[in-house]
Design a protein around this motif. Sequence first.
Motif, PDB file in Angstrom:
ATOM      1  N   ASP A  20      34.339 -32.271  -0.528  1.00  0.00           N
ATOM      2  CA  ASP A  20      32.958 -31.820  -0.467  1.00  0.00           C
ATOM      3  C   ASP A  20      32.223 -31.861  -1.794  1.00  0.00           C
ATOM      4  OD1 ASP A  20      34.001 -29.126   1.687  1.00  0.00           O
ATOM      5  OD2 ASP A  20      33.636 -31.207   2.129  1.00  0.00           O
ATOM      6  N   THR A  23      28.782 -33.340  -1.722  1.00  0.00           N
ATOM      7  CA  THR A  23      27.888 -32.974  -0.627  1.00  0.00           C
ATOM      8  C   THR A  23      27.527 -31.503  -0.748  1.00  0.00           C
ATOM      9  OG1 THR A  23      28.939 -34.607   0.806  1.00  0.00           O
ATOM     10  CG2 THR A  23      27.608 -32.931   1.876  1.00  0.00           C
ATOM     11  N   ASN A  24      26.256 -31.218  -0.656  1.00  0.00           N
ATOM     12  CA  ASN A  24      25.765 -29.846  -0.702  1.00  0.00           C
ATOM     13  C   ASN A  24      26.078 -29.185   0.641  1.00  0.00           C
ATOM     14  OD1 ASN A  24      24.379 -27.468  -0.992  1.00  0.00           O
ATOM     15  ND2 ASN A  24      22.372 -28.406  -1.250  1.00  0.00           N
ATOM     16  N   GLU A  26      26.551 -25.560   2.563  1.00  0.00           N
ATOM     17  CA  GLU A  26      26.388 -24.108   2.572  1.00  0.00           C
ATOM     18  C   GLU A  26      26.816 -23.610   3.933  1.00  0.00           C
ATOM     19  OE1 GLU A  26      22.874 -22.263   1.016  1.00  0.00           O
ATOM     20  OE2 GLU A  26      22.424 -24.056  -0.144  1.00  0.00           O
ATOM     21  N   GLN A  32      22.282 -27.114   5.534  1.00  0.00           N
ATOM     22  CA  GLN A  32      22.156 -25.708   5.953  1.00  0.00           C
ATOM     23  C   GLN A  32      21.937 -25.548   7.460  1.00  0.00           C
ATOM     24  OE1 GLN A  32      19.240 -23.768   3.447  1.00  0.00           O
ATOM     25  NE2 GLN A  32      20.081 -24.722   1.621  1.00  0.00           N
ATOM     26  N   TRP A  86      21.660 -32.665  -2.338  1.00  0.00           N
ATOM     27  CA  TRP A  86      21.233 -31.827  -3.457  1.00  0.00           C
ATOM     28  C   TRP A  86      19.761 -32.120  -3.750  1.00  0.00           C
ATOM     29  CZ3 TRP A  86      24.701 -28.275  -4.647  1.00  0.00           C
ATOM     30  CH2 TRP A  86      26.052 -28.537  -4.409  1.00  0.00           C
ATOM     31  N   CYS A  87      19.109 -31.240  -4.476  1.00  0.00           N
ATOM     32  CA  CYS A  87      17.694 -31.386  -4.809  1.00  0.00           C
ATOM     33  C   CYS A  87      17.459 -32.680  -5.597  1.00  0.00           C
ATOM     34  CB  CYS A  87      17.228 -30.186  -5.633  1.00  0.00           C
ATOM     35  SG  CYS A  87      15.538 -30.354  -6.264  1.00  0.00           S
ATOM     36  N   LYS A  96      23.089 -30.592  -9.949  1.00  0.00           N
ATOM     37  CA  LYS A  96      23.231 -30.333  -8.520  1.00  0.00           C
ATOM     38  C   LYS A  96      22.634 -28.960  -8.245  1.00  0.00           C
ATOM     39  CE  LYS A  96      27.538 -32.889  -7.760  1.00  0.00           C
ATOM     40  NZ  LYS A  96      28.953 -32.732  -7.414  1.00  0.00           N
ATOM     41  N   LYS A  98      20.742 -26.396  -5.200  1.00  0.00           N
ATOM     42  CA  LYS A  98      20.524 -26.153  -3.769  1.00  0.00           C
ATOM     43  C   LYS A  98      19.105 -26.542  -3.376  1.00  0.00           C
ATOM     44  CE  LYS A  98      23.763 -22.346  -3.488  1.00  0.00           C
ATOM     45  NZ  LYS A  98      23.958 -20.958  -3.083  1.00  0.00           N
ATOM     46  N   TYR A 115      14.309 -28.343  -3.833  1.00  0.00           N
ATOM     47  CA  TYR A 115      14.343 -26.900  -4.033  1.00  0.00           C
ATOM     48  C   TYR A 115      12.912 -26.387  -3.927  1.00  0.00           C
ATOM     49  CZ  TYR A 115      14.943 -22.435  -6.441  1.00  0.00           C
ATOM     50  OH  TYR A 115      14.963 -21.106  -6.763  1.00  0.00           O
TER      51      TYR A 115
END
Length: 146
Positions: A20, A23-24, A26, A32, A86-87, A96, A98, A115
Amino acid sequence: MRTITFIFGILLMHVSWSQDKNTNIEGGMGIQGYDPVAYFTDNKALEGEKTITSTHQGVKYYFSNSKNKDLFDRNPSKYLPAYGGWCAYAMAGGEKVKIDPETFKIIDGKLYLFYNFYFNNTLTKWNKDEANLKRQADQHWARISK
């Protein structure tokens, strides 16, 4: 026995992190829990349903309907966000960061996420110098994602 359990736990965390790291994620989900296909088909961010999922390269994605899931399953790379989710603005600086899944832009058929918190909407900043920032972000991502 405790030592074996501890070592096994560390190995599992390492394997999970290794899969991972680019890759962002959450809460165990990409974007998300937002539907990656809806950005393209509806031109808006839609939350996915927990009952309509697909996993790609170890990352779980939610979808708002079965049709979107099918589209994703046929061609995931078409719908995956740039820079691992990522942003994009932060990636131009090699960071990186969120994202707010409702702050996005599609550029040349690719999803870019940003973001956005209170008075810090990075999409607004991105739009002021998109060509330069995108070039920088692409260069940083090529290095970071190896």
